[in-house]
Design a protein around this motif. Structure first.
Motif, PDB file in Angstrom:
ATOM      1  N   PRO A  21       0.771  -1.334   0.075  1.00  0.00           N
ATOM      2  CA  PRO A  21      -0.041  -0.110   0.061  1.00  0.00           C
ATOM      3  C   PRO A  21       0.927   1.304   0.055  1.00  0.00           C
ATOM      4  N   MET A  22       0.460   2.166  -0.807  1.00  0.00           N
ATOM      5  CA  MET A  22       0.966   3.409  -0.776  1.00  0.00           C
ATOM      6  C   MET A  22       1.200   4.280   0.910  1.00  0.00           C
ATOM      7  N   THR A  23       2.216   4.816   0.938  1.00  0.00           N
ATOM      8  CA  THR A  23       2.300   5.467   2.260  1.00  0.00           C
ATOM      9  C   THR A  23       2.712   6.944   1.962  1.00  0.00           C
ATOM     10  N   SER A  24       2.355   7.726   2.700  1.00  0.00           N
ATOM     11  CA  SER A  24       2.648   9.429   2.586  1.00  0.00           C
ATOM     12  C   SER A  24       3.560   9.845   3.583  1.00  0.00           C
ATOM     13  N   ALA A  25       4.128  10.538   3.211  1.00  0.00           N
ATOM     14  CA  ALA A  25       5.494  11.070   4.025  1.00  0.00           C
ATOM     15  C   ALA A  25       4.854  12.476   4.600  1.00  0.00           C
ATOM     16  N   VAL A  26       5.361  12.723   6.029  1.00  0.00           N
ATOM     17  CA  VAL A  26       4.859  14.164   6.383  1.00  0.00           C
ATOM     18  C   VAL A  26       5.788  14.842   6.909  1.00  0.00           C
ATOM     19  N   ALA A  27       6.119  16.042   6.525  1.00  0.00           N
ATOM     20  CA  ALA A  27       7.183  16.957   6.783  1.00  0.00           C
ATOM     21  C   ALA A  27       6.765  18.218   7.628  1.00  0.00           C
ATOM     22  N   GLU A  28       7.400  18.626   8.558  1.00  0.00           N
ATOM     23  CA  GLU A  28       7.112  20.036   9.051  1.00  0.00           C
ATOM     24  C   GLU A  28       7.911  21.156   8.386  1.00  0.00           C
ATOM     25  N   GLU A  29       7.277  22.022   8.132  1.00  0.00           N
ATOM     26  CA  GLU A  29       8.063  23.110   7.454  1.00  0.00           C
ATOM     27  C   GLU A  29       8.291  24.503   8.438  1.00  0.00           C
ATOM     28  N   ILE A  30       9.462  24.655   8.849  1.00  0.00           N
ATOM     29  CA  ILE A  30       9.665  25.779   9.841  1.00  0.00           C
ATOM     30  C   ILE A  30      10.328  27.182   8.940  1.00  0.00           C
ATOM     31  N   ARG A  31       9.533  28.243   9.035  1.00  0.00           N
ATOM     32  CA  ARG A  31       9.992  29.465   8.474  1.00  0.00           C
ATOM     33  C   ARG A  31      10.565  30.334   9.427  1.00  0.00           C
ATOM     34  N   VAL A  32      11.557  30.933   9.144  1.00  0.00           N
ATOM     35  CA  VAL A  32      12.383  31.777  10.084  1.00  0.00           C
ATOM     36  C   VAL A  32      12.572  32.949   9.250  1.00  0.00           C
ATOM     37  N   PRO A  33      11.710  34.204   9.582  1.00  0.00           N
ATOM     38  CA  PRO A  33      12.222  35.463   8.915  1.00  0.00           C
ATOM     39  C   PRO A  33      13.665  35.812   8.713  1.00  0.00           C
ATOM     40  N   VAL A  34      14.106  36.282   7.490  1.00  0.00           N
ATOM     41  CA  VAL A  34      15.454  36.490   7.394  1.00  0.00           C
ATOM     42  C   VAL A  34      16.068  37.244   8.461  1.00  0.00           C
ATOM     43  N   GLY A  35      15.282  38.473   8.869  1.00  0.00           N
ATOM     44  CA  GLY A  35      15.713  39.324   9.767  1.00  0.00           C
ATOM     45  C   GLY A  35      15.924  38.850  11.103  1.00  0.00           C
ATOM     46  N   THR A  36      15.557  37.612  11.445  1.00  0.00           N
ATOM     47  CA  THR A  36      15.332  37.067  12.642  1.00  0.00           C
ATOM     48  C   THR A  36      16.757  35.810  12.757  1.00  0.00           C
ATOM     49  N   GLN A  37      17.379  35.685  11.666  1.00  0.00           N
ATOM     50  CA  GLN A  37      18.161  34.550  11.567  1.00  0.00           C
ATOM     51  C   GLN A  37      19.512  34.635  12.306  1.00  0.00           C
ATOM     52  N   ALA A  38      19.873  35.978  12.599  1.00  0.00           N
ATOM     53  CA  ALA A  38      21.058  36.085  13.357  1.00  0.00           C
ATOM     54  C   ALA A  38      20.743  37.318  14.396  1.00  0.00           C
ATOM     55  N   ASP A  39      21.630  37.186  15.615  1.00  0.00           N
ATOM     56  CA  ASP A  39      21.306  38.544  16.102  1.00  0.00           C
ATOM     57  C   ASP A  39      22.316  39.457  15.841  1.00  0.00           C
ATOM     58  N   ARG A  40      21.496  40.473  15.060  1.00  0.00           N
ATOM     59  CA  ARG A  40      22.209  41.581  14.075  1.00  0.00           C
ATOM     60  C   ARG A  40      21.463  42.733  14.339  1.00  0.00           C
ATOM     61  N   ASP A  41      22.085  43.661  15.021  1.00  0.00           N
ATOM     62  CA  ASP A  41      21.515  44.965  15.015  1.00  0.00           C
ATOM     63  C   ASP A  41      22.133  45.939  13.776  1.00  0.00           C
ATOM     64  N   GLN A  42      21.085  46.308  12.942  1.00  0.00           N
ATOM     65  CA  GLN A  42      21.641  46.840  11.700  1.00  0.00           C
ATOM     66  C   GLN A  42      22.403  48.187  12.128  1.00  0.00           C
ATOM     67  N   ALA A  43      22.140  48.833  13.438  1.00  0.00           N
ATOM     68  CA  ALA A  43      22.897  49.972  13.349  1.00  0.00           C
ATOM     69  C   ALA A  43      24.257  49.895  13.939  1.00  0.00           C
ATOM     70  N   SER A  44      24.589  48.430  14.381  1.00  0.00           N
ATOM     71  CA  SER A  44      25.997  48.181  14.842  1.00  0.00           C
ATOM     72  C   SER A  44      26.919  47.695  13.721  1.00  0.00           C
ATOM     73  N   PHE A  45      26.394  47.773  12.620  1.00  0.00           N
ATOM     74  CA  PHE A  45      27.302  47.498  11.081  1.00  0.00           C
ATOM     75  C   PHE A  45      27.233  48.145  10.101  1.00  0.00           C
TER      76      PHE A  45
END
Length: 100
Positions: A21-45
């Motif tokens: 019988p056919m089985t289906s795969a389940v995957a969880e998608e996690i989205r992280v906004p680009v601005g929160t991918q690093a601890d980066r304060d724009q004013a400090s660079f």
């Protein structure tokens, strides 16, 4: 003979599907906004368009300088936590260094 071959093929596919019988795969998608991918304060660079003299005045002398290389001339200024890329005298990009 051709009709028997086609019929046999159809029966073989049906039997195979019945046993596996056919089985289906389940995957969880996690989205992280680009601005929160690093601890980066724009004013400090350094920002795009800043001059080399402005970067030096705000962040001091770099630990290392690589370049200029190529045409247009690209220079890298390495600071402790980031690298600034210049095209000529102007910032084109700033990149955070990976914490090890």
């Amino acid at each position: 003979m051709r009709k028997q071959s086609t019929l046999f093929g159809a029966l073989a596919v049906t039997a195979t599907l019945a046993f596996f019988p056919m089985t289906s795969a389940v995957a969880e998608e996690i989205r992280v906004p680009v601005g929160t991918q690093a601890d980066r304060d724009q004013a400090s660079f350094p920002g795009s368009g800043m001059s080399q003299s402005s970067v030096r005045a705000s962040w001091g002398a770099p630990m290392e300088i690589h370049g200029p290389v190529g045409q247009p001339p690209i220079t890298q200024w390495h600071y402790q936590s980031f690298v600034v890329y210049f095209e000529g005298d102007r910032v084109i990009h700033t990149v955070l260094k990976h914490n090890r």
